[in-house]
Design an enzyme around this catalytic site. Sequence first.
Site, PDB file in Angstrom:
ATOM      1  N   ASN A 131       0.787  -0.757   0.452  1.00 31.14           N
ATOM      2  CA  ASN A 131       0.051  -0.236   0.352  1.00 31.14           C
ATOM      3  C   ASN A 131       0.475   0.998   0.075  1.00 31.14           C
ATOM      4  OD1 ASN A 131      -1.442   2.347   0.658  1.00 31.14           O
ATOM      5  ND2 ASN A 131      -3.453   0.441   1.572  1.00 31.14           N
ATOM      6  N   ALA A 132       1.296   1.870  -1.343  1.00 30.43           N
ATOM      7  CA  ALA A 132       1.833   3.055  -1.232  1.00 30.43           C
ATOM      8  C   ALA A 132       1.407   4.084  -0.185  1.00 30.43           C
ATOM      9  CB  ALA A 132       1.860   4.273  -2.746  1.00 30.43           C
ATOM     10  N   GLY A 133      -0.125   4.590   0.074  1.00 26.18           N
ATOM     11  CA  GLY A 133      -0.468   5.321   1.062  1.00 26.18           C
ATOM     12  C   GLY A 133      -0.114   5.466   2.335  1.00 26.18           C
TER      13      GLY A 133
ATOM     14  N   ASP B  83      -0.016 -14.881   2.917  1.00 26.92           N
ATOM     15  CA  ASP B  83      -1.489 -15.033   3.142  1.00 26.92           C
ATOM     16  C   ASP B  83      -2.094 -14.441   4.757  1.00 26.92           C
ATOM     17  OD1 ASP B  83      -1.562 -17.094   0.638  1.00 26.92           O
ATOM     18  OD2 ASP B  83      -0.815 -18.668   1.849  1.00 26.92           O
TER      19      ASP B  83
ATOM     20  N   ASP C 178      -2.513  -4.562  10.836  1.00 28.27           N
ATOM     21  CA  ASP C 178      -3.635  -5.720  10.446  1.00 28.27           C
ATOM     22  C   ASP C 178      -5.260  -4.968  11.318  1.00 28.27           C
ATOM     23  OD1 ASP C 178      -4.134  -7.328   8.567  1.00 28.27           O
ATOM     24  OD2 ASP C 178      -5.561  -8.558  10.154  1.00 28.27           O
TER      25      ASP C 178
ATOM     26  N   GLY D 204     -11.642   2.774   2.712  1.00 29.50           N
ATOM     27  CA  GLY D 204     -12.718   1.715   3.474  1.00 29.50           C
ATOM     28  C   GLY D 204     -13.753   2.341   3.717  1.00 29.50           C
TER      29      GLY D 204
ATOM     30  N   LYS E  49      -7.092  13.065  10.584  1.00 25.33           N
ATOM     31  CA  LYS E  49      -6.775  11.224  11.470  1.00 25.33           C
ATOM     32  C   LYS E  49      -5.925  10.824  11.966  1.00 25.33           C
ATOM     33  CE  LYS E  49      -8.530   7.387   8.735  1.00 25.33           C
ATOM     34  NZ  LYS E  49      -8.718   7.017   7.091  1.00 25.33           N
TER      35      LYS E  49
ATOM     36  N   ARG F 171      -4.812   3.527  13.438  1.00 32.48           N
ATOM     37  CA  ARG F 171      -3.408   3.183  13.064  1.00 32.48           C
ATOM     38  C   ARG F 171      -2.749   4.835  13.194  1.00 32.48           C
ATOM     39  NH1 ARG F 171      -4.585   2.679   8.039  1.00 32.48           N
ATOM     40  NH2 ARG F 171      -4.792   0.424   8.757  1.00 32.48           N
TER      41      ARG F 171
END
Length: 204
Positions: free
Chosen positions: A14-16, A44, A73, A157, A179, A185
Amino acid sequence: MQHSLSRIVIASNNAGKLAEIGKLLAPLGIEVVTQASLGVTEADEPHMTFVENALAKARHASLATGLPALADDSGICVNALQGAPGVLSARYAGEPRSDKRNNRKLVEALHGQSDHRAYYYCVIILLRHGQDPQPVIIEDTWHGEIIAEPKGQGGFGYDPHFFLPKLGKTAAELSMEEKNKISHRGKALARLVQILAGNEKMPV
């Protein structure tokens, strides 16, 4: 924990996410690289819990590259749905992944429910090497509620449906700076920086 890390592989494509983490770790003199740039495939994620999936991703990247690895995650958990979508947040409505379809399914699942409380959850794992027996594990949450009509153009999302009563806005109506200060996160990454800088004890 005063870090001795100069380079960390991020177990994400994920580049962001890479830009966000890289910006936070740069003042500590830590270079971040993506696993894809080193030819590592995605791991996986077969597990039922966030922490197991994050650990699997970090271990996969660290063993493949020989570098310390950082993985996260995260997802959204809804009280009335017994914690769903949970670890399946990104693919709640199936493949191919679609934020729009995921949000539609969530709103439909809550139709007729009186309790719309929900929270975003994030776990970050840092492995110093592939066999690290004591990974750094940091977790944080961000509480709000699910609304039926989306609001805001930012975020990703479930953000347009994730309403924050104290602010009177959805997550998608916040600036990136706002944010990052209060999100699951953002708070977890801030704690990681404090730990690496030696300002906070490592969780055990």
